[in-house]
Design a protein around this motif. Sequence first.
Motif, mmCIF file in Angstrom:
data_model
loop_
_atom_site.group_PDB
_atom_site.id
_atom_site.type_symbol
_atom_site.label_atom_id
_atom_site.label_comp_id
_atom_site.label_asym_id
_atom_site.label_seq_id
_atom_site.Cartn_x
_atom_site.Cartn_y
_atom_site.Cartn_z
ATOM 1 N N LEU A 42 16.348 22.982 18.465
ATOM 2 C CA LEU A 42 16.675 24.366 17.654
ATOM 3 C C LEU A 42 16.073 25.345 18.339
ATOM 4 O O LEU A 42 16.986 25.405 18.643
ATOM 5 C CB LEU A 42 15.282 24.758 16.565
ATOM 6 C CG LEU A 42 15.113 25.450 15.656
ATOM 7 C CD1 LEU A 42 16.301 25.354 14.587
ATOM 8 C CD2 LEU A 42 14.144 25.751 15.060
ATOM 9 N N ALA A 43 15.595 25.197 19.736
ATOM 10 C CA ALA A 43 15.673 25.997 20.759
ATOM 11 C C ALA A 43 16.621 25.904 21.889
ATOM 12 O O ALA A 43 16.911 26.801 21.864
ATOM 13 C CB ALA A 43 13.952 26.395 21.513
ATOM 14 N N ALA A 44 17.566 24.253 21.824
ATOM 15 C CA ALA A 44 18.247 24.628 22.491
ATOM 16 C C ALA A 44 19.554 24.846 21.954
ATOM 17 O O ALA A 44 20.663 24.568 22.580
ATOM 18 C CB ALA A 44 18.469 23.616 22.850
ATOM 19 N N GLY A 45 19.193 25.392 20.523
ATOM 20 C CA GLY A 45 20.059 24.624 19.444
ATOM 21 C C GLY A 45 21.419 23.696 19.123
ATOM 22 O O GLY A 45 22.296 24.225 18.536
ATOM 23 N N GLU A 46 20.871 23.191 18.984
ATOM 24 C CA GLU A 46 21.549 21.772 18.891
ATOM 25 C C GLU A 46 21.243 21.358 17.902
ATOM 26 O O GLU A 46 22.003 20.270 16.831
ATOM 27 C CB GLU A 46 20.975 20.416 19.573
ATOM 28 C CG GLU A 46 20.771 20.589 21.170
ATOM 29 C CD GLU A 46 20.157 19.630 22.269
ATOM 30 O OE1 GLU A 46 19.457 19.021 21.642
ATOM 31 O OE2 GLU A 46 20.588 19.444 23.382
ATOM 32 N N ILE A 47 20.350 21.984 16.739
ATOM 33 C CA ILE A 47 20.101 22.163 15.340
ATOM 34 C C ILE A 47 20.208 23.727 15.532
ATOM 35 O O ILE A 47 19.588 24.704 15.698
ATOM 36 C CB ILE A 47 19.042 21.391 14.900
ATOM 37 C CG1 ILE A 47 18.029 21.505 16.006
ATOM 38 C CG2 ILE A 47 19.156 19.807 14.781
ATOM 39 C CD1 ILE A 47 16.629 20.664 14.785
ATOM 40 N N ASP A 48 20.524 23.817 14.271
ATOM 41 C CA ASP A 48 20.650 25.286 13.146
ATOM 42 C C ASP A 48 19.527 25.930 12.329
ATOM 43 O O ASP A 48 18.769 26.325 12.041
ATOM 44 C CB ASP A 48 21.281 25.462 12.419
ATOM 45 C CG ASP A 48 23.154 24.883 12.696
ATOM 46 O OD1 ASP A 48 23.453 25.318 14.186
ATOM 47 O OD2 ASP A 48 23.690 24.250 11.778
ATOM 48 N N ALA A 178 3.618 23.426 8.908
ATOM 49 C CA ALA A 178 5.551 23.617 9.152
ATOM 50 C C ALA A 178 5.890 25.091 8.669
ATOM 51 O O ALA A 178 5.779 25.219 7.313
ATOM 52 C CB ALA A 178 6.062 21.980 9.110
ATOM 53 N N LEU A 179 7.036 25.230 9.307
ATOM 54 C CA LEU A 179 7.814 26.236 7.962
ATOM 55 C C LEU A 179 9.147 25.571 8.145
ATOM 56 O O LEU A 179 10.110 25.137 9.664
ATOM 57 C CB LEU A 179 7.815 28.008 8.676
ATOM 58 C CG LEU A 179 6.589 28.065 8.580
ATOM 59 C CD1 LEU A 179 6.590 29.678 9.788
ATOM 60 C CD2 LEU A 179 6.546 28.872 7.181
ATOM 61 N N TRP A 180 10.033 25.503 7.153
ATOM 62 C CA TRP A 180 11.537 25.776 7.593
ATOM 63 C C TRP A 180 12.237 27.288 7.866
ATOM 64 O O TRP A 180 12.052 28.188 7.820
ATOM 65 C CB TRP A 180 12.324 25.547 6.394
ATOM 66 C CG TRP A 180 12.343 24.319 5.399
ATOM 67 C CD1 TRP A 180 11.206 23.772 5.185
ATOM 68 C CD2 TRP A 180 13.100 23.503 5.575
ATOM 69 N NE1 TRP A 180 11.460 22.526 4.721
ATOM 70 C CE2 TRP A 180 12.994 22.435 5.207
ATOM 71 C CE3 TRP A 180 14.428 23.367 6.041
ATOM 72 C CZ2 TRP A 180 13.279 20.777 5.141
ATOM 73 C CZ3 TRP A 180 15.123 22.114 6.014
ATOM 74 C CH2 TRP A 180 14.408 20.916 5.393
ATOM 75 N N PHE A 181 12.808 27.152 9.038
ATOM 76 C CA PHE A 181 12.905 28.772 10.081
ATOM 77 C C PHE A 181 14.825 27.698 10.456
ATOM 78 O O PHE A 181 14.943 26.611 10.775
ATOM 79 C CB PHE A 181 12.116 29.271 10.765
ATOM 80 C CG PHE A 181 11.928 28.724 12.118
ATOM 81 C CD1 PHE A 181 11.685 28.155 12.621
ATOM 82 C CD2 PHE A 181 10.443 28.133 11.682
ATOM 83 C CE1 PHE A 181 11.353 27.565 13.866
ATOM 84 C CE2 PHE A 181 9.365 27.338 12.812
ATOM 85 C CZ PHE A 181 10.414 27.420 13.980
ATOM 86 N N CYS A 182 15.113 29.339 11.225
ATOM 87 C CA CYS A 182 16.668 28.788 11.756
ATOM 88 C C CYS A 182 16.669 29.632 12.834
ATOM 89 O O CYS A 182 16.245 30.724 12.486
ATOM 90 C CB CYS A 182 17.235 29.438 10.099
ATOM 91 S SG CYS A 182 17.720 31.050 9.931
ATOM 92 N N THR A 183 17.920 29.520 13.770
ATOM 93 C CA THR A 183 18.253 30.284 14.526
ATOM 94 C C THR A 183 18.980 31.501 13.945
ATOM 95 O O THR A 183 19.432 30.986 13.287
ATOM 96 C CB THR A 183 19.209 29.621 15.636
ATOM 97 O OG1 THR A 183 20.546 29.827 14.781
ATOM 98 C CG2 THR A 183 17.733 28.430 16.307
ATOM 99 N N ARG A 184 18.426 32.189 14.826
ATOM 100 C CA ARG A 184 18.901 33.823 14.447
ATOM 101 C C ARG A 184 20.661 33.598 14.413
ATOM 102 O O ARG A 184 21.366 34.553 13.850
ATOM 103 C CB ARG A 184 18.781 35.131 15.415
ATOM 104 C CG ARG A 184 17.181 35.457 15.026
ATOM 105 C CD ARG A 184 16.725 36.075 15.556
ATOM 106 N NE ARG A 184 15.193 36.663 15.390
ATOM 107 C CZ ARG A 184 15.030 38.017 14.107
ATOM 108 N NH1 ARG A 184 15.744 37.727 13.992
ATOM 109 N NH2 ARG A 184 13.296 38.440 13.321
ATOM 110 N N SER A 185 20.971 32.975 15.984
ATOM 111 C CA SER A 185 22.740 32.771 15.654
ATOM 112 C C SER A 185 22.955 32.087 14.457
ATOM 113 O O SER A 185 23.911 32.482 14.295
ATOM 114 C CB SER A 185 22.989 31.956 17.148
ATOM 115 O OG SER A 185 22.339 30.773 16.794
ATOM 116 N N ALA A 186 22.772 31.402 14.387
ATOM 117 C CA ALA A 186 23.215 30.362 12.729
ATOM 118 C C ALA A 186 22.935 31.203 11.278
ATOM 119 O O ALA A 186 24.336 31.380 10.750
ATOM 120 C CB ALA A 186 22.938 28.957 12.541
#
Length: 276
Positions: A42-48, A178-186
Amino acid sequence: MIRIGRISYANVTPLFHALSEHFPCDGYRFTGGVPAHLNAMLAAGEIDVCPSSSIEYAVHPDRYLILPDVSISSTGAVASVLLFSRLPISELDGRTVLLSSESATSVNLLKILLQKRFGLTCRYAVTSLPPDEALRESPALLLIGDTALRAAMTADGLQVYDLGSLWHEWTGLPFVFALWFCTRSAAAERCRELQELAGQLVIAKRYAERDCAVIAATSPEMAWMGRERLIAYWRDNISYDLTADHVEGLKLFYRYSFELGLIGVNPQPEFLPMPA
């Protein structure tokens, strides 16, 4: 296409089962892994988007938005985040506690409990040894997920402390693992699709709660947990809710983590905006 991380633990099986059973998932690509691996992706942007360790949000709140109304949490015993000890917890002061490398959230929770609740000063080391070998080297070992569930079935002669219970007894609040969270870019690029996923997850968690006995019948975990134990784990230990009390528990966890220097800032949870 939204790239979704899928934790490879029994605690999230019902939710993913309900999501794929009741909603079309052709627009989703799933990638499995343990929390630490998915955090890195997630940190690397490989998943959203991912059900990811709640401490990961606190480490990089500028990178993520939380999906509302869904989590992996417990109000009381969680059954799969356990401290195994050859000694009573009060006798661990000054000793080395061995840690799983799979979840920073559980590690930080343990450090908070031992220091703030019990007033202990312990040393910590990560281990990849099997539980029996680890407990010959150190008096205590933290295990999480399916490894903890398996170890609890053969823990004769050991003290077993459930971190969800220890937190709830102390604070009166749920603990959000755990939380469900998304990248701000996504969120900027695919906000509508992520909003749709968030809505589907809220509905899916109700199906998961209702149908846990049906889901157990086809779940690989049943082979080693047994049907009744698996259903009881989902029904009695795991919650997918994220209520106001859950958010208060999350904020308290972040505050204590900050006070102990485990994170650099004390973040306020920020959520993916949903349509009115």
